[in-house]
Scaffold this motif. Structure first.
Motif, PDB file in Angstrom:
ATOM      1  N   THR B 301      90.288  -0.155  41.082  1.00  0.00           N
ATOM      2  CA  THR B 301      90.925   0.271  42.340  1.00  0.00           C
ATOM      3  C   THR B 301      92.432  -0.008  42.327  1.00  0.00           C
ATOM      4  O   THR B 301      93.167   0.555  43.130  1.00  0.00           O
ATOM      5  CB  THR B 301      90.333  -0.464  43.557  1.00  0.00           C
ATOM      6  N   GLY B 302      92.869  -0.892  41.424  1.00  0.00           N
ATOM      7  CA  GLY B 302      94.286  -1.252  41.393  1.00  0.00           C
ATOM      8  C   GLY B 302      94.686  -2.075  42.600  1.00  0.00           C
ATOM      9  O   GLY B 302      95.869  -2.250  42.883  1.00  0.00           O
ATOM     10  N   SER B 303      93.698  -2.574  43.330  1.00  0.00           N
ATOM     11  CA  SER B 303      93.979  -3.308  44.564  1.00  0.00           C
ATOM     12  C   SER B 303      93.090  -4.548  44.638  1.00  0.00           C
ATOM     13  O   SER B 303      92.050  -4.626  43.981  1.00  0.00           O
ATOM     14  CB  SER B 303      93.710  -2.375  45.750  1.00  0.00           C
ATOM     15  N   LEU B 304      93.525  -5.511  45.436  1.00  0.00           N
ATOM     16  CA  LEU B 304      92.763  -6.753  45.593  1.00  0.00           C
ATOM     17  C   LEU B 304      91.786  -6.679  46.750  1.00  0.00           C
ATOM     18  O   LEU B 304      90.916  -7.531  46.883  1.00  0.00           O
ATOM     19  CB  LEU B 304      93.719  -7.915  45.872  1.00  0.00           C
ATOM     20  N   LEU B 305      91.975  -5.671  47.590  1.00  0.00           N
ATOM     21  CA  LEU B 305      91.204  -5.624  48.830  1.00  0.00           C
ATOM     22  C   LEU B 305      89.700  -5.553  48.585  1.00  0.00           C
ATOM     23  O   LEU B 305      88.923  -6.333  49.152  1.00  0.00           O
ATOM     24  CB  LEU B 305      91.674  -4.422  49.675  1.00  0.00           C
ATOM     25  N   LEU B 306      89.287  -4.644  47.705  1.00  0.00           N
ATOM     26  CA  LEU B 306      87.847  -4.463  47.488  1.00  0.00           C
ATOM     27  C   LEU B 306      87.210  -5.699  46.828  1.00  0.00           C
ATOM     28  O   LEU B 306      86.155  -6.152  47.285  1.00  0.00           O
ATOM     29  CB  LEU B 306      87.592  -3.187  46.668  1.00  0.00           C
ATOM     30  N   PRO B 307      87.820  -6.282  45.765  1.00  0.00           N
ATOM     31  CA  PRO B 307      87.225  -7.512  45.222  1.00  0.00           C
ATOM     32  C   PRO B 307      87.126  -8.626  46.258  1.00  0.00           C
ATOM     33  O   PRO B 307      86.126  -9.353  46.293  1.00  0.00           O
ATOM     34  CB  PRO B 307      88.175  -7.913  44.097  1.00  0.00           C
ATOM     35  N   MET B 308      88.123  -8.736  47.132  1.00  0.00           N
ATOM     36  CA  MET B 308      88.085  -9.770  48.180  1.00  0.00           C
ATOM     37  C   MET B 308      86.912  -9.519  49.125  1.00  0.00           C
ATOM     38  O   MET B 308      86.171 -10.437  49.473  1.00  0.00           O
ATOM     39  CB  MET B 308      89.391  -9.790  48.962  1.00  0.00           C
ATOM     40  N   LEU B 309      86.757  -8.255  49.527  1.00  0.00           N
ATOM     41  CA  LEU B 309      85.651  -7.907  50.437  1.00  0.00           C
ATOM     42  C   LEU B 309      84.304  -8.185  49.777  1.00  0.00           C
ATOM     43  O   LEU B 309      83.407  -8.768  50.385  1.00  0.00           O
ATOM     44  CB  LEU B 309      85.746  -6.411  50.811  1.00  0.00           C
ATOM     45  N   LEU B 310      84.185  -7.754  48.508  1.00  0.00           N
ATOM     46  CA  LEU B 310      82.912  -7.933  47.805  1.00  0.00           C
ATOM     47  C   LEU B 310      82.588  -9.413  47.625  1.00  0.00           C
ATOM     48  O   LEU B 310      81.443  -9.827  47.797  1.00  0.00           O
ATOM     49  CB  LEU B 310      82.962  -7.232  46.438  1.00  0.00           C
ATOM     50  N   HIS B 311      83.599 -10.207  47.280  1.00  0.00           N
ATOM     51  CA  HIS B 311      83.389 -11.643  47.087  1.00  0.00           C
ATOM     52  C   HIS B 311      82.934 -12.289  48.404  1.00  0.00           C
ATOM     53  O   HIS B 311      81.983 -13.074  48.432  1.00  0.00           O
ATOM     54  CB  HIS B 311      84.695 -12.282  46.588  1.00  0.00           C
ATOM     55  N   THR B 312      83.615 -11.926  49.488  1.00  0.00           N
ATOM     56  CA  THR B 312      83.259 -12.494  50.797  1.00  0.00           C
ATOM     57  C   THR B 312      81.832 -12.100  51.181  1.00  0.00           C
ATOM     58  O   THR B 312      81.036 -12.936  51.618  1.00  0.00           O
ATOM     59  CB  THR B 312      84.250 -12.001  51.872  1.00  0.00           C
ATOM     60  N   LEU B 313      81.506 -10.822  50.968  1.00  0.00           N
ATOM     61  CA  LEU B 313      80.155 -10.353  51.325  1.00  0.00           C
ATOM     62  C   LEU B 313      79.101 -11.004  50.424  1.00  0.00           C
ATOM     63  O   LEU B 313      78.016 -11.370  50.888  1.00  0.00           O
ATOM     64  CB  LEU B 313      80.078  -8.822  51.183  1.00  0.00           C
ATOM     65  N   HIS B 314      79.433 -11.166  49.147  1.00  0.00           N
ATOM     66  CA  HIS B 314      78.504 -11.802  48.206  1.00  0.00           C
ATOM     67  C   HIS B 314      78.197 -13.227  48.662  1.00  0.00           C
ATOM     68  O   HIS B 314      77.029 -13.630  48.761  1.00  0.00           O
ATOM     69  CB  HIS B 314      79.122 -11.797  46.805  1.00  0.00           C
ATOM     70  N   ASN B 315      79.261 -13.972  48.980  1.00  0.00           N
ATOM     71  CA  ASN B 315      79.058 -15.354  49.423  1.00  0.00           C
ATOM     72  C   ASN B 315      78.328 -15.410  50.764  1.00  0.00           C
ATOM     73  O   ASN B 315      77.521 -16.307  50.999  1.00  0.00           O
ATOM     74  CB  ASN B 315      80.401 -16.075  49.524  1.00  0.00           C
ATOM     75  N   ALA B 316      78.616 -14.422  51.628  1.00  0.00           N
ATOM     76  CA  ALA B 316      77.937 -14.389  52.930  1.00  0.00           C
ATOM     77  C   ALA B 316      76.441 -14.164  52.735  1.00  0.00           C
ATOM     78  O   ALA B 316      75.618 -14.787  53.415  1.00  0.00           O
ATOM     79  CB  ALA B 316      78.539 -13.293  53.800  1.00  0.00           C
ATOM     80  N   ALA B 317      76.091 -13.291  51.802  1.00  0.00           N
ATOM     81  CA  ALA B 317      74.672 -13.033  51.530  1.00  0.00           C
ATOM     82  C   ALA B 317      74.001 -14.296  50.980  1.00  0.00           C
ATOM     83  O   ALA B 317      72.875 -14.627  51.375  1.00  0.00           O
ATOM     84  CB  ALA B 317      74.540 -11.879  50.534  1.00  0.00           C
ATOM     85  N   VAL B 318      74.697 -15.007  50.081  1.00  0.00           N
ATOM     86  CA  VAL B 318      74.140 -16.245  49.523  1.00  0.00           C
ATOM     87  C   VAL B 318      73.984 -17.288  50.634  1.00  0.00           C
ATOM     88  O   VAL B 318      72.958 -17.969  50.719  1.00  0.00           O
ATOM     89  CB  VAL B 318      75.043 -16.769  48.374  1.00  0.00           C
ATOM     90  N   LEU B 319      74.983 -17.360  51.518  1.00  0.00           N
ATOM     91  CA  LEU B 319      74.931 -18.307  52.643  1.00  0.00           C
ATOM     92  C   LEU B 319      73.733 -18.002  53.538  1.00  0.00           C
ATOM     93  O   LEU B 319      72.995 -18.901  53.947  1.00  0.00           O
ATOM     94  CB  LEU B 319      76.236 -18.225  53.442  1.00  0.00           C
TER      95      LEU B 319
END
Lengths: 177, 329
Positions: B301-319
């Motif tokens: 994507t050339g951007s940090l936005l999507l990895p940040m969103l995915l990381h947050t959602l991934h951790n939220a799912a684990v939580l």
């Protein structure tokens, strides 16, 4: 240098000679890094293979120590639960020592590939070494202090190798460009 | 270059505003041959000393400068002092400048590695304190796993913020084609599901092999009040999603890319990301794979936005899964 390079003024060939000397020095540093990787790899494999072989006999001692910490004795525990706990501890140990042996193998792979991809291999080696120091320090804090000076020297040599690899690849790129 | 240089050039013949090109006027004995750097030159048998700047710019009206590739962001930009996209100094043409640019990049890589070592040291120290105080019940209540997580994340945030002062800004990841960016955004949720499935599957296998209910000391929330849940969400999901992505996918990946190419940088930054989770060593292999996924998304994507969103959602799912386990137990 006993002889000066030949040339009309001598300067361009002297520059070329100096640059190839610098590349040679960097290559030497990379060879040192490769040697370190091999040494660390073999030592890691051997040490953890020995620990793995001895671990089965130590599981009961570890469990008794853990029970004693909680003020319990082996006789007080449920035999089924004890057996399950024993299996869990033993298998966790196998995973940890097996993982450490795998890290040793990775070091040997890094040593084999360091001349082909110097930066990737040296950076990975340094990261792996520092991280495994931290992980094993967390599992057993006494390992942090064991051979601390040698560990720091190894980190220093690896950091120098990373620096040499960066300069080596950059010089290689500028020659091919 | 500047008015003084032009004044000095007033001694030279007018070449209709074109760049002085000795090679194009080899047979011009009447004109003094202009030798940049103040070398003496022969003109009509007399020695004339002319001092000129080392480079003379070509006026844009006559010869528009060809676009050049920026050494930092790799985009095509007009030749000039600065890249019009990322503001990098375009001095790559001069060998000395190229060397200093290369050395600056090397410094960036070394400082990233130094910061990473500090982060690992902090993780080890917090982990050691947490495990040392765990055996005594009275201290455990003061420094439990959740507090340790809070302190660790706070220290990481502090170190990463401080390191931004010492680590130079990395080269921008080139923006890929719009089609690839769109496809990556569309594939983001399936990719997240895949990464989560891999994570859950790996830990299920691990639990089965170890015959253990819990793999590691996870979350321990006895009374999930809204405030506790909010703090847990911020420290476990949002903060790592932003700070870790910023460090591993922006700073580390950016600097490593300049030194080892995109593929190598994605791989090594993922290994760094996985190994950074030293407090759960058995999870390192799967976290490296998850990091690889985030790294690929970052490049695609050339951007940090999507990895940040995915990381947050991934951790939220684990939580959420951990909370369910807590509720069941």
């Amino acid at each position: 240098m006993s002889t000066l390079p030949q040339g009309a003024s001598g300067l361009p060939s002297l520059g070329g000679e100096l640059s190839s000397l610098a590349q040679e020095a960097r290559k030497k540093q990379l060879r040192v890094a490769s040697g370190i990787f091999i040494a660390v790899g073999i030592l890691t494999i051997l040490a953890n293979a020995v620990l793995l072989a001895m671990f089965d006999s130590q599981v009961d001692t570890l469990l008794s120590a853990e029970l004693a910490k909680q003020g319990l004795r082996l006789e007080d525990t449920d035999p089924g639960a004890h057996e399950k706990a024993r299996a869990t501890v033993a298998r966790t140990g196998y995973l940890i020592f097996g993982g450490a042996i795998a890290i040793g193998v990775v070091y040997l792979v890094l040593a084999a590939l360091v001349s082909r991809k110097p930066v990737v291999m040296t950076v990975t080696g340094l990261v792996l070494y520092i991280a495994s120091m931290a992980i094993f320090g967390l599992l057993d804090p006494t390992t942090l202090l064991r051979g601390l000076i040698i560990k720091l020297l190894i980190i220093l040599v690896m950091a120098k190798a990373v620096s040499a690899a960066l300069a080596y690849e950059r010089a290689g790129k500028s020659v091919t460009a | 270059m500047n008015s003084e240089g032009a004044g000095e050039r007033g001694d030279a013949p007018d070449t209709a505003g074109g760049p002085p090109d000795d090679a194009s006027h080899p047979a011009a004995p009447a004109e003094p041959s202009l030798d940049p750097g103040g070398e003496t030159a022969s003109a009509n048998g007399a020695q004339v000393s002319v001092e000129l700047p080392a480079t003379v710019e070509a006026p844009a009206a006559i010869a528009p400068p060809a676009p050049v590739e920026c050494w930092r962001c790799r985009r095509a930009t007009r030749a000039g002092l600065l890249c019009e996209w990322c503001g990098a100094a375009l001095l790559g043409a001069a060998p000395g400048a190229a060397r200093s640019v290369g050395r600056a990049e090397d410094r960036g890589v070394m400082r990233v590695l130094a910061s990473y070592a500090v982060l690992l040291a902090i993780s080890a120290a917090v982990g050691l304190i947490a495990s040392a105080t765990e055996s005594t019940e009275d201290v455990q209540s003061l420094f439990d796993v959740n507090r340790a997580t809070l302190i660790l994340e706070g220290l990481w945030l502090f170190v990463i913020l401080v390191s931004t002062r010492f680590i130079p800004r990395p080269a921008a990841v080139p923006r890929p084609a719009a089609a690839l960016r769109t496809a990556t955004w569309l594939a983001a949720l399936p990719l997240l599901a895949l990464l989560l499935a891999a994570n859950v599957g790996y830990h299920t296998l691990l639990r089965t092999y170890l015959q253990a209910e819990w793999i590691e000391d996870g979350l321990r929330i006895e009374t999930p009040t809204p405030v506790v849940l909010l703090v847990a969400f911020l420290t476990i999901c949002v903060e790592p999603g932003v700070v870790e992505e910023w460090f591993f996918r922006f700073v580390a990946l950016g600097h490593l890319r300049g030194a080892m190419g995109t593929g190598g940088a994605v791989l090594v930054s993922s290994i760094m990301f996985g190994l950074a989770h030293i407090y759960s060593p058995l999870s390192i292999p799967i976290l490296t794979v998850v990091g690889l996924g985030f790294g690929l998304v970052r490049v695609a994507t050339g951007s940090l936005l999507l990895p940040m969103l995915l990381h947050t959602l991934h951790n939220a799912a684990v939580l959420w899964m951990e909370l369910r386990k807590c509720a069941e137990n």
